[in-house]
Write a protein that holds these residues in place. Structure first.
Motif, PDB file in Angstrom:
ATOM      1  N   UNK A   1     -17.869 -99.552 -40.345  1.00  8.38           N
ATOM      2  CA  UNK A   1     -18.843 -98.643 -40.956  1.00  8.38           C
ATOM      3  C   UNK A   1     -18.368 -97.197 -40.903  1.00  8.38           C
ATOM      4  N   UNK A   2     -17.684 -96.830 -39.816  1.00 12.10           N
ATOM      5  CA  UNK A   2     -17.111 -95.480 -39.738  1.00 12.10           C
ATOM      6  C   UNK A   2     -16.082 -95.280 -40.852  1.00 12.10           C
ATOM      7  N   UNK A   3     -15.274 -96.307 -41.109  1.00 14.38           N
ATOM      8  CA  UNK A   3     -14.269 -96.205 -42.167  1.00 14.38           C
ATOM      9  C   UNK A   3     -14.949 -96.098 -43.537  1.00 14.38           C
ATOM     10  N   UNK A   4     -16.041 -96.833 -43.727  1.00 12.48           N
ATOM     11  CA  UNK A   4     -16.762 -96.794 -45.010  1.00 12.48           C
ATOM     12  C   UNK A   4     -17.320 -95.403 -45.259  1.00 12.48           C
TER      13      UNK A   4
ATOM     14  N   UNK B   1     -10.737-102.215 -52.755  1.00 11.17           N
ATOM     15  CA  UNK B   1     -11.111-102.219 -51.344  1.00 11.17           C
ATOM     16  C   UNK B   1     -11.174-103.665 -50.880  1.00 11.17           C
ATOM     17  N   UNK B   2     -10.591-103.945 -49.729  1.00 15.40           N
ATOM     18  CA  UNK B   2     -10.652-105.272 -49.127  1.00 15.40           C
ATOM     19  C   UNK B   2     -11.568-105.191 -47.912  1.00 15.40           C
ATOM     20  N   UNK B   3     -12.678-105.914 -47.949  1.00 13.73           N
ATOM     21  CA  UNK B   3     -13.591-106.005 -46.818  1.00 13.73           C
ATOM     22  C   UNK B   3     -13.152-107.194 -45.978  1.00 13.73           C
ATOM     23  N   UNK B   4     -12.406-106.916 -44.926  1.00 11.71           N
ATOM     24  CA  UNK B   4     -11.749-107.953 -44.134  1.00 11.71           C
ATOM     25  C   UNK B   4     -12.509-108.223 -42.842  1.00 11.71           C
ATOM     26  N   UNK B   5     -12.727-109.506 -42.555  1.00 11.72           N
ATOM     27  CA  UNK B   5     -13.340-109.900 -41.290  1.00 11.72           C
ATOM     28  C   UNK B   5     -12.556-111.068 -40.718  1.00 11.72           C
TER      29      UNK B   5
ATOM     30  N   UNK C   1     -19.788-105.921 -44.846  1.00  9.45           N
ATOM     31  CA  UNK C   1     -18.864-104.812 -45.092  1.00  9.45           C
ATOM     32  C   UNK C   1     -18.711-104.555 -46.593  1.00  9.45           C
ATOM     33  N   UNK C   2     -18.529-105.609 -47.379  1.00  8.19           N
ATOM     34  CA  UNK C   2     -18.340-105.404 -48.826  1.00  8.19           C
ATOM     35  C   UNK C   2     -19.584-104.780 -49.436  1.00  8.19           C
ATOM     36  N   UNK C   3     -20.753-105.217 -48.981  1.00 11.11           N
ATOM     37  CA  UNK C   3     -22.011-104.667 -49.497  1.00 11.11           C
ATOM     38  C   UNK C   3     -22.119-103.180 -49.180  1.00 11.11           C
ATOM     39  N   UNK C   4     -21.717-102.795 -47.964  1.00 11.14           N
ATOM     40  CA  UNK C   4     -21.805-101.389 -47.581  1.00 11.14           C
ATOM     41  C   UNK C   4     -20.747-100.542 -48.294  1.00 11.14           C
TER      42      UNK C   4
ATOM     43  N   UNK D   1      -7.493 -99.949 -50.165  1.00 15.25           N
ATOM     44  CA  UNK D   1      -7.920 -99.598 -48.813  1.00 15.25           C
ATOM     45  C   UNK D   1      -8.512-100.835 -48.141  1.00 15.25           C
ATOM     46  N   UNK D   2      -8.047-101.128 -46.943  1.00 19.68           N
ATOM     47  CA  UNK D   2      -8.578-102.246 -46.164  1.00 19.68           C
ATOM     48  C   UNK D   2      -9.608-101.712 -45.178  1.00 19.68           C
TER      49      UNK D   2
END
Length: 202
Positions: free
Chosen positions: A194-197, A134-138, A20-23, A172-173
């Motif tokens: 990915x939709x949010x990105x 941006x927080x890429x949360x998993x 997610x962070x990479x995208x 943005x999370x």
């Protein structure tokens, strides 16, 4: 634009937060073609956790410990990279209901009174105003406000509170949760992220 990209998952290529962070970074580079990206893999190259030796060095004590000296230099670089960044992207999986310890070690090195926040007569004031994050949360389970697990969530809430404390309020999370519920749930969670990105704007 300068972008600071942090990852903290120990899972390498299998990590959802890293994906997610990479995208997110790829999306931001698409929106800002001239962006300069600084990347820190906090899991593979972590800072030492704070110790009494660190505190003594911060107060001016001399040290002949080469590992400590190198770590102090690393901490200084962390702060400089953050100060220079316009945008921060944090890859943050949930480990045991909170963030990974390498990410906490990074936070302990950049949350410094007089540099990233200050105390005033009316209370603390963040000094990183104007930055975007941006927080890429998993996370393996589901911790949204309607979930019975919500009270156990100390990952996103901690990061949002910490960033706000430092003056970063444009956050943005991008979340993928329930990824431990099986391949189908994992795939759907990633697709939603990915939709949010894809909706991130300049």
């Amino acid at each position: 634009m300068k972008l600071l990209h942090l990852d903290s998952s120990m899972l390498g290529a299998a990590s959802v937060s890293r994906q997610i962070s990479r995208e997110i970074v790829s999306r931001l580079k698409h929106l800002h073609p001239g962006a300069v990206v600084i990347t820190r893999d906090l899991a593979s190259d972590p800072a030492l956790h704070l110790s009494s030796a660190h505190l003594a060095a911060f107060q001016g004590a001399q040290t002949d410990n080469s590992a400590l000296t190198a770590d102090l230099v690393k901490g200084g670089a962390y702060i400089q990279e953050l100060l220079e960044a316009d945008v921060l992207v944090i890859g943050a999986p949930m480990y045991n209901l909170t963030i990974p310890t390498p990410l906490k070690a990074w936070i302990d090195r950049i949350a410094v009174a007089g540099k990233t926040f200050r105390y005033t007569e009316t209370g603390p004031e963040g000094l990183l105003k104007g930055k975007r994050a941006f927080i890429a949360s998993a996370r393996g389970s589901v911790y949204n406000p309607d979930s019975p697990m919500a009270a156990l969530e100390h990952q996103e809430s901690y990061l949002l509170g910490l960033l706000g404390f430092l003056g970063v309020t444009d956050v943005e999370v991008v979340r993928a949760e329930g990824i431990a519920y099986g391949p189908e749930a994992r795939g759907e969670a990633v697709r939603q992220a990915q939709d949010a990105i894809a909706k991130i704007s300049a």
